[in-house]
Enzyme design. Structure first.
Site, PDB file in Angstrom:
ATOM      1  N   CYS A   2     -21.281   8.717 -21.841  1.00  0.00           N
ATOM      2  CA  CYS A   2     -20.507   7.721 -22.494  1.00  0.00           C
ATOM      3  C   CYS A   2     -20.075   8.040 -23.814  1.00  0.00           C
ATOM      4  O   CYS A   2     -20.514   9.190 -24.410  1.00  0.00           O
ATOM      5  CB  CYS A   2     -21.410   6.443 -22.739  1.00  0.00           C
ATOM      6  SG  CYS A   2     -22.031   5.637 -21.480  1.00  0.00           S
ATOM      7  N   ARG A  27     -16.063  13.954 -21.692  1.00  0.00           N
ATOM      8  CA  ARG A  27     -17.548  13.568 -21.531  1.00  0.00           C
ATOM      9  C   ARG A  27     -17.517  13.024 -20.213  1.00  0.00           C
ATOM     10  O   ARG A  27     -18.750  12.936 -19.858  1.00  0.00           O
ATOM     11  CB  ARG A  27     -18.143  12.760 -22.504  1.00  0.00           C
ATOM     12  CG  ARG A  27     -18.085  13.534 -24.035  1.00  0.00           C
ATOM     13  CD  ARG A  27     -18.097  12.429 -25.014  1.00  0.00           C
ATOM     14  NE  ARG A  27     -19.448  11.833 -25.094  1.00  0.00           N
ATOM     15  CZ  ARG A  27     -20.403  12.453 -25.684  1.00  0.00           C
ATOM     16  NH1 ARG A  27     -20.294  13.671 -26.263  1.00  0.00           N
ATOM     17  NH2 ARG A  27     -21.799  11.852 -25.927  1.00  0.00           N
ATOM     18  N   TRP A  75     -20.072   5.866 -18.604  1.00  0.00           N
ATOM     19  CA  TRP A  75     -20.186   6.459 -17.527  1.00  0.00           C
ATOM     20  C   TRP A  75     -21.376   5.931 -16.900  1.00  0.00           C
ATOM     21  O   TRP A  75     -22.331   5.906 -17.613  1.00  0.00           O
ATOM     22  CB  TRP A  75     -20.728   7.985 -17.871  1.00  0.00           C
ATOM     23  CG  TRP A  75     -20.905   9.029 -16.740  1.00  0.00           C
ATOM     24  CD1 TRP A  75     -19.717   9.311 -15.844  1.00  0.00           C
ATOM     25  CD2 TRP A  75     -21.833   9.748 -16.365  1.00  0.00           C
ATOM     26  NE1 TRP A  75     -20.366  10.283 -14.847  1.00  0.00           N
ATOM     27  CE2 TRP A  75     -21.825  10.198 -15.364  1.00  0.00           C
ATOM     28  CE3 TRP A  75     -23.338   9.551 -16.802  1.00  0.00           C
ATOM     29  CZ2 TRP A  75     -22.762  11.210 -14.574  1.00  0.00           C
ATOM     30  CZ3 TRP A  75     -24.385  10.462 -16.359  1.00  0.00           C
ATOM     31  CH2 TRP A  75     -24.001  11.146 -14.928  1.00  0.00           C
ATOM     32  N   ASN A  99     -24.469   3.850 -26.280  1.00  0.00           N
ATOM     33  CA  ASN A  99     -24.578   5.100 -25.419  1.00  0.00           C
ATOM     34  C   ASN A  99     -26.072   5.217 -25.213  1.00  0.00           C
ATOM     35  O   ASN A  99     -26.869   5.245 -26.165  1.00  0.00           O
ATOM     36  CB  ASN A  99     -23.908   6.315 -26.110  1.00  0.00           C
ATOM     37  CG  ASN A  99     -23.833   7.489 -25.145  1.00  0.00           C
ATOM     38  OD1 ASN A  99     -24.283   7.513 -23.958  1.00  0.00           O
ATOM     39  ND2 ASN A  99     -23.436   8.625 -25.642  1.00  0.00           N
ATOM     40  N   GLY A 100     -26.387   5.541 -24.072  1.00  0.00           N
ATOM     41  CA  GLY A 100     -27.869   5.869 -23.912  1.00  0.00           C
ATOM     42  C   GLY A 100     -28.508   4.834 -22.875  1.00  0.00           C
ATOM     43  O   GLY A 100     -27.876   4.139 -22.246  1.00  0.00           O
ATOM     44  N   GLU A 479     -24.310  30.435 -10.017  1.00  0.00           N
ATOM     45  CA  GLU A 479     -23.391  29.972 -11.196  1.00  0.00           C
ATOM     46  C   GLU A 479     -21.926  29.923 -10.466  1.00  0.00           C
ATOM     47  O   GLU A 479     -21.219  28.889 -10.694  1.00  0.00           O
ATOM     48  CB  GLU A 479     -23.339  30.756 -12.312  1.00  0.00           C
ATOM     49  CG  GLU A 479     -22.270  30.264 -13.556  1.00  0.00           C
ATOM     50  CD  GLU A 479     -22.165  28.853 -13.856  1.00  0.00           C
ATOM     51  OE1 GLU A 479     -23.416  28.121 -13.708  1.00  0.00           O
ATOM     52  OE2 GLU A 479     -21.340  28.342 -14.461  1.00  0.00           O
ATOM     53  N   LYS A 483     -19.919  26.299  -9.935  1.00  0.00           N
ATOM     54  CA  LYS A 483     -18.427  26.247 -10.415  1.00  0.00           C
ATOM     55  C   LYS A 483     -17.689  25.647  -9.151  1.00  0.00           C
ATOM     56  O   LYS A 483     -16.983  24.819  -9.261  1.00  0.00           O
ATOM     57  CB  LYS A 483     -17.893  27.597 -10.996  1.00  0.00           C
ATOM     58  CG  LYS A 483     -18.250  28.134 -12.070  1.00  0.00           C
ATOM     59  CD  LYS A 483     -17.823  27.345 -13.362  1.00  0.00           C
ATOM     60  CE  LYS A 483     -18.923  25.972 -13.671  1.00  0.00           C
ATOM     61  NZ  LYS A 483     -20.130  26.379 -14.373  1.00  0.00           N
ATOM     62  N   GLU A 486     -18.476  22.060  -8.099  1.00  0.00           N
ATOM     63  CA  GLU A 486     -18.303  21.103  -8.959  1.00  0.00           C
ATOM     64  C   GLU A 486     -16.839  20.736  -9.224  1.00  0.00           C
ATOM     65  O   GLU A 486     -16.474  19.320  -9.484  1.00  0.00           O
ATOM     66  CB  GLU A 486     -18.375  21.710 -10.585  1.00  0.00           C
ATOM     67  CG  GLU A 486     -19.969  21.791 -11.139  1.00  0.00           C
ATOM     68  CD  GLU A 486     -19.976  22.074 -12.575  1.00  0.00           C
ATOM     69  OE1 GLU A 486     -20.226  21.178 -13.333  1.00  0.00           O
ATOM     70  OE2 GLU A 486     -19.983  23.260 -12.763  1.00  0.00           O
ATOM     71  N   HIS A 502     -33.649  35.767   6.221  1.00  0.00           N
ATOM     72  CA  HIS A 502     -34.833  34.841   6.230  1.00  0.00           C
ATOM     73  C   HIS A 502     -34.286  33.367   6.733  1.00  0.00           C
ATOM     74  O   HIS A 502     -34.852  32.447   5.993  1.00  0.00           O
ATOM     75  CB  HIS A 502     -35.590  34.710   5.064  1.00  0.00           C
ATOM     76  CG  HIS A 502     -36.270  36.082   4.708  1.00  0.00           C
ATOM     77  ND1 HIS A 502     -37.226  36.802   5.443  1.00  0.00           N
ATOM     78  CD2 HIS A 502     -35.805  36.916   3.762  1.00  0.00           C
ATOM     79  CE1 HIS A 502     -37.321  37.850   5.001  1.00  0.00           C
ATOM     80  NE2 HIS A 502     -36.707  38.130   4.100  1.00  0.00           N
ATOM     81  N   LYS A 598     -19.889  15.653 -19.002  1.00  0.00           N
ATOM     82  CA  LYS A 598     -19.995  16.854 -19.838  1.00  0.00           C
ATOM     83  C   LYS A 598     -21.385  17.064 -20.261  1.00  0.00           C
ATOM     84  O   LYS A 598     -21.917  18.027 -20.332  1.00  0.00           O
ATOM     85  CB  LYS A 598     -18.940  17.009 -20.749  1.00  0.00           C
ATOM     86  CG  LYS A 598     -18.858  18.138 -21.611  1.00  0.00           C
ATOM     87  CD  LYS A 598     -18.654  19.392 -20.858  1.00  0.00           C
ATOM     88  CE  LYS A 598     -18.805  20.684 -21.421  1.00  0.00           C
ATOM     89  NZ  LYS A 598     -18.848  21.962 -20.568  1.00  0.00           N
TER      90      LYS A 598
HETATM   91  C1  AGP Z   1     -22.157  22.918 -15.858  1.00  0.00           C
HETATM   92  O1  AGP Z   1     -20.667  23.483 -15.369  1.00  0.00           O
HETATM   93  C2  AGP Z   1     -22.626  21.594 -15.569  1.00  0.00           C
HETATM   94  N1  AGP Z   1     -21.362  20.940 -16.155  1.00  0.00           N
HETATM   95  C3  AGP Z   1     -23.676  21.177 -15.909  1.00  0.00           C
HETATM   96  O2  AGP Z   1     -24.726  21.809 -14.827  1.00  0.00           O
HETATM   97  C4  AGP Z   1     -24.371  21.644 -17.092  1.00  0.00           C
HETATM   98  O3  AGP Z   1     -24.421  22.899 -17.314  1.00  0.00           O
HETATM   99  C5  AGP Z   1     -25.749  20.782 -17.383  1.00  0.00           C
HETATM  100  O4  AGP Z   1     -25.600  19.713 -17.334  1.00  0.00           O
HETATM  101  C6  AGP Z   1     -26.599  21.270 -18.490  1.00  0.00           C
HETATM  102  O5  AGP Z   1     -25.739  20.954 -19.791  1.00  0.00           O
HETATM  103  P1  AGP Z   1     -26.062  21.609 -21.189  1.00  0.00           P
HETATM  104  O6  AGP Z   1     -25.930  22.844 -21.111  1.00  0.00           O
HETATM  105  O7  AGP Z   1     -25.218  20.629 -22.021  1.00  0.00           O
HETATM  106  O8  AGP Z   1     -27.580  21.173 -21.448  1.00  0.00           O
END
Ligand code: AGP
Length: 603
Positions: A2, A27, A75, A99-100, A479, A483, A486, A502, A598
């Protein structure tokens, strides 16, 4: 997660609030709303979906003069993304945005309902405004009512509340979720969940700490903690709007991939000298009595940390393991006071990582945060911090944060190695030379980007992707897969190349796409035989390597290098661009992929 904005001043309030919410779009959100109080009347507007829908809803409205307002992008955590659940939430004469997560909202809601109060939404947030109005009726004082309300909340919150009973003020409270207050010379006051809202508007900011609350009006800001007024810790706000905009690229993510070269220069600035690594943020005694390292993170930050474990053990000869924060929180870990607990986080607000850090601190461990956002909750809590200096990262899919995290971990491994005398002066110098070469490795080659754009058309279907690598290229494979997942929504897995036989190799056929990271400088023969096994079973192979690989269906040639980390960063850019271009071809929202946020400030 949020986003929250607030404004007090004479500017047109609707557009000021919506502009602020637009700065927070990165975000991630699924609904939005604003509430404006002027001439003692409150107008509120909400809409599901993107901000454009809220703008349509508010087209006919303009604020006339001095007033105040609050806004929110939601969110969904409690209750579906509907207009009713969108913030601001209304009582009878007050509005709140939050937010929270209010962890005790059910019991509060039941108690309010037993007093005859009707709820419109399924959210936890709505209890705040009804509680405030109940307390106001009892105490007939808005500040006391607000204070009582905040005291009864458990969980994480950043709150803004406006009310007809006190039409000149915005009440605020912060605990666990970020909230920043900004002021400028025109006597305007701004609130935001992050700096992005305040850049270009406020010239001084206050980063609220947990359990701080108060109110703002045209007379200024009053701040309290434990029912006592406290001073305002104002800081200058630097940075400019442009750096947070796209700057001519199609997406923030693309801009941030291209920025990696320059931000890594910032990351190493003042830290990499000719013959040593220096961190002004650390005094070398911080390593005294440290026997091993435990890293804890989520997502991309976890992947950077995993590559760090190889470096700490190989270079600094110090035992190092890593935990996924959401697992670590509930596994009842056995912790040792002589362990350095490192949390890695771009946002500094990730709930799981924040809680893991609190656990380590409660257990008496020394803690270090590797983070991109100064003054974030995690930075303010950790004993030490190394900032990654990547600048605002707006693309939900993290890129430059990962690059700078990996760089900081490499430097930290060398720093610890020097301190423990596990590295010769000659080797340290050659490592420093390799570090200084990385910014040039990260410069995106246009021809390579064009090639990846063309290549991406072949990878838009199939029953999935395997990204495979060995050693530090295994975290890079994880990673690369994240990417792609996502932003393309295609299924992809990162896997240790040696593990394919395996089980996973059973999936091998022409519709299985394998992205093979095949560096020359590390275990090339091993990875080559793993890829040959896959190719023999007709898997479609995209090989990324400085060495021609004739069995590949597609091949991306990288530069010959004499250092594994140089190959690591070069292949990192390729996997980032591949995910970007596949996502573009699938016409996805690259910067704000579906279902993602985000900063995941709830668990
Ligand atoms: C990364 O592309 C993602 N958006 C997500 O995995 C992110 O890395 C994860 O939520 C951790 O966020 P942070 O690094 O702000 O703690």
């Amino acid at each position: 997660m949020c986003g929250i904005v607030g404004y007090i001043g004479a500017n047109e309030i609707k557009s000021t609030l919506i502009e602020g919410l637009r700065d927070l779009e990165y975000r991630g959100y699924d609904s939005a709303g604003i509430a404006i109080l002027e001439d003692n009347s409150i107008k509120s507007f909400k809409a599901v979906g993107k901000l454009i829908n809220l703008e349509k809803r508010t087209k006919e409205f303009q604020s006339k003069g001095f007033g105040l307002g609050i806004g929110h992008t939601r969110w969904a955590t409690h209750g579906k993304p509907t207009e009713l659940n969108a913030h601001p939430h209304l009582g009878k004469f007050s509005y709140v945005v939050h937010n929270g997560i209010i962890e005790n909202y059910q019991e509060l809601k039941q108690s309010l309902q037993s007093n005859g109060i009707k709820f419109l939404s399924q959210t936890d947030t709505e209890v705040i405004v009804h509680l405030f109005e109940k307390n106001y009726k009892e105490f007939n004082d808005p500040m006391i009512a607000f204070e009582k309300t905040v005291q009864s909340l458990k969980g994480a919150y950043a709150i803004l509340l406006i009310s007809k009973v006190d039409p000149q003020k915005i009440y605020f409270a912060k605990s666990g979720s970020p909230m920043i207050v900004g002021t400028n010379k025109n006597n305007e006051i701004f609130f935001g969940s992050s700096d992005a809202v305040l850049i270009g508007k406020a010239n001084e900011v206050i980063y609220l700490e947990d359990e701080e609350y108060g109110y703002a009006s045209s007379e200024g800001i009053k701040l309290f903690k434990d029912q006592k007024e406290i001073g305002l810790n104002k800081k200058p706000l630097v940075g400019d709007k442009l750096s947070a905009q796209k700057g001519g690229y199609r997406f923030f993510m693309e801009k941030e991939i291209y920025e990696q070269s320059e931000v890594v220069v910032d990351t190493i600035l003042g830290r990499v000298l000719d013959d040593k690594i220096k961190f002004d943020e650390l005094d070398i005694s911080f390593l005294d009595d440290i026997e091993d390292i435990k890293i804890c993170a989520c997502g991309t930050s976890y992947h950077a940390g995993l590559s760090g474990t190889y470096l700490f053990e190989r270079v600094a000869k110090i035992r190092c393991d890593i935990e996924i924060a959401s697992e670590f929180r509930y596994k009842e870990p056995l912790l040792n006071k002589n362990t350095l607990f490192i949390v890695i986080t771009q946002s500094g607000e990730t709930a799981d990582t924040l809680e893991a850090l609190k656990m380590a601190k409660r257990a008496g461990l020394k803690t270090l945060a590797i983070c991109n956002v100064d003054n974030s909750s995690i930075v303010r809590l950790a004993d030490y911090t190394l900032l990654t200096r990547a600048g605002i990262e707006k693309g939900v899919a993290s890129t430059k944060a990962f690059a700078t995290q990996s760089m900081v971990l490499w430097m930290l491994a060398l720093y610890i190695a020097s301190h423990k005398n596990t590295i010769s002066k000659e080797l340290l110098k050659s490592e420093i030379e390799a570090i200084r070469h990385i910014p040039s490795v990260l410069v995106v080659n246009d021809k390579l980007h064009e090639k990846i754009k063309r290549l991406s058309k072949r990878y838009l279907h199939g029953h999935g992707f395997f990204f495979i690598g060995r050693d530090i290229f295994f975290p890079l494979a994880l990673e690369g897969a994240l990417k792609l997942k996502e932003i393309s929504y295609l299924h992809a897995e990162g896997y240790p190349a040696g593990e394919m036989k395996h089980g996973p190799i059973a999936l091998a056929d022409s519709e299985l796409f394998t992205i093979a990271l095949m560096p020359k400088t590390l275990l090339y023969d091993k990875i080559k035989s793993n890829v040959e096994e896959l190719s023999a079973r007709d898997a479609t192979i995209l090989a990324i390597s400085p060495i021609e690989f004739e069995l590949a269906d597609d091949f991306i040639k990288t530069n010959y290098s004499n250092h594994p980390m140089s190959e690591f960063f070069e292949m990192m850019v390729i996997t980032q661009l591949l995910a970007l271009e596949i996502s573009v071809r699938l016409d996805n929202d690259v910067d704000m992929p579906r279902n993602l946020a985000k900063s995941v400030t709830v668990e």
